[in-house]
Design a protein around this motif. Structure first.
Motif, PDB file in Angstrom:
ATOM      1  N   SER A  34       0.826  -1.165   0.032  1.00 28.39           N
ATOM      2  CA  SER A  34      -0.005  -0.223   0.079  1.00 28.39           C
ATOM      3  C   SER A  34       0.912   1.274   0.174  1.00 28.39           C
ATOM      4  CB  SER A  34      -0.945   0.008   1.239  1.00 28.39           C
ATOM      5  OG  SER A  34      -0.045   0.039   2.360  1.00 28.39           O
ATOM      6  N   THR A  35       0.374   2.253  -0.483  1.00 27.73           N
ATOM      7  CA  THR A  35       0.925   3.657  -0.099  1.00 27.73           C
ATOM      8  C   THR A  35      -0.136   4.445   0.547  1.00 27.73           C
ATOM      9  OG1 THR A  35      -0.301   4.711  -2.240  1.00 27.73           O
ATOM     10  CG2 THR A  35       1.609   3.395  -2.673  1.00 27.73           C
ATOM     11  N   ASN A  36       0.391   5.876   0.616  1.00 29.83           N
ATOM     12  CA  ASN A  36      -0.421   6.784   1.398  1.00 29.83           C
ATOM     13  C   ASN A  36      -1.648   7.085   0.608  1.00 29.83           C
ATOM     14  OD1 ASN A  36       1.284   7.858  -0.254  1.00 29.83           O
ATOM     15  ND2 ASN A  36       0.894   9.900   0.877  1.00 29.83           N
ATOM     16  N   ASN A  42       9.413  -6.562   5.201  1.00 35.00           N
ATOM     17  CA  ASN A  42       9.625  -5.011   4.937  1.00 35.00           C
ATOM     18  C   ASN A  42      10.902  -4.917   3.788  1.00 35.00           C
ATOM     19  OD1 ASN A  42       8.062  -4.256   7.095  1.00 35.00           O
ATOM     20  ND2 ASN A  42       9.671  -4.829   8.605  1.00 35.00           N
ATOM     21  N   THR A  49       5.212   4.595  -0.488  1.00 35.86           N
ATOM     22  CA  THR A  49       5.043   3.402  -0.286  1.00 35.86           C
ATOM     23  C   THR A  49       5.552   3.004   1.107  1.00 35.86           C
ATOM     24  OG1 THR A  49       5.551   2.818  -2.589  1.00 35.86           O
ATOM     25  CG2 THR A  49       5.415   1.016  -1.270  1.00 35.86           C
ATOM     26  N   ASP A  50       4.501   2.079   1.667  1.00 38.68           N
ATOM     27  CA  ASP A  50       4.611   1.772   2.836  1.00 38.68           C
ATOM     28  C   ASP A  50       5.555   0.572   2.985  1.00 38.68           C
ATOM     29  OD1 ASP A  50       2.658   3.343   3.997  1.00 38.68           O
ATOM     30  OD2 ASP A  50       0.916   1.748   3.768  1.00 38.68           O
ATOM     31  N   ASN A  51       6.468   0.401   4.139  1.00 33.82           N
ATOM     32  CA  ASN A  51       7.484  -0.317   4.184  1.00 33.82           C
ATOM     33  C   ASN A  51       7.077  -1.950   4.001  1.00 33.82           C
ATOM     34  OD1 ASN A  51      10.266  -0.958   4.794  1.00 33.82           O
ATOM     35  ND2 ASN A  51      10.052  -0.999   6.913  1.00 33.82           N
ATOM     36  N   GLN A  52       6.138  -2.318   4.887  1.00 32.81           N
ATOM     37  CA  GLN A  52       5.582  -3.449   5.007  1.00 32.81           C
ATOM     38  C   GLN A  52       4.742  -4.142   3.782  1.00 32.81           C
ATOM     39  OE1 GLN A  52       2.331  -5.419   7.622  1.00 32.81           O
ATOM     40  NE2 GLN A  52       4.296  -5.668   8.781  1.00 32.81           N
TER      41      GLN A  52
END
Length: 202
Positions: A46-48, A168, A186-189
């Motif tokens: 996912s991203t923000n 991650n 982009t989220d780390n996970q």
């Protein structure tokens, strides 16, 4: 005298057995699994601003896994190599970005090396929950992870192995990608799910 002689022979036999290579004569059960066509790897992230998923489908390399039980536990040996160039994020720009982020030109394969299982699988139609240990090699970095498996066997005698694990980007020294000057992050996970099908080979 003869009794002492046999006692000495028994002692030497037991002493020698204790130094035998691990996983050899101590095996009590063993299975060989040959990978068949139909495997896949999916990455969910996912991203923000939104979610995305990228996958590799139709994996069919004839890799072999060996499962064997010993006095020390259940071992699972073998490696599968997935071509990162086959990742499809269902969006050309995102697909290109992911491949570049994972350094596909330098390290074209994601490798999963299987190490152990928490128990010897029963291979029944109903999915069985099993824990395992693997090494994942990505972008030139290798890390060990615990993996949650669901293992079952269909009426066609095909063994289905479903493994899931969250990782991650930074586990592999990768900076999560950003776009538009950092506005889209982009989220780390990442949630990794791999499905592999096997046929048992005696």
């Amino acid at each position: 005298m003869l009794k002492k002689y046999f006692s000495l022979l028994l002692f030497l036999f037991l002493l020698n057995a204790s130094f035998l290579p691990f996983g050899k004569t101590s095996q009590t059960e063993k299975m060989r699994w040959i990978c068949v066509e139909g495997g896949s790897l999916r990455v969910n992230g996912s991203t923000n601003v939104n979610k995305f998923n990228c996958d590799i489908t139709g994996y069919s390399n004839p890799d072999t896994l060996i499962v064997y039980k010993t006095v020390a536990g259940t071992q699972l040996e073998g490696t599968v190599s997935l071509d990162i160039g086959h990742f499809d994020c269902h969006n050309p720009i995102m697909t290109s970005d992911l491949r570049k982020t994972l350094k596909v030109k330098e390290y074209p394969f994601l490798k999963i090396r299987f190490l152990s299982l928490s128990k010897f699988p029963g291979l029944k139609p109903l999915q069985e929950d099993v824990k395992g240990l693997v090494e994942i090699q990505l972008a030139g970095v290798t890390k060990r992870f615990d993996v949650a498996y669901k293992i079952s066997m269909g009426p066609d005698k095909i063994i289905h192995l479903l493994g899931t694990r969250n990782v991650n980007f930074t586990d592999f020294s990768i900076v999560p990608p950003r776009k538009m000057g950092g506005m889209i992050k982009t989220d780390n996970q990442l949630a990794i799910e791999f499905k592999l099908d096997f046929r048992q080979y005696d």
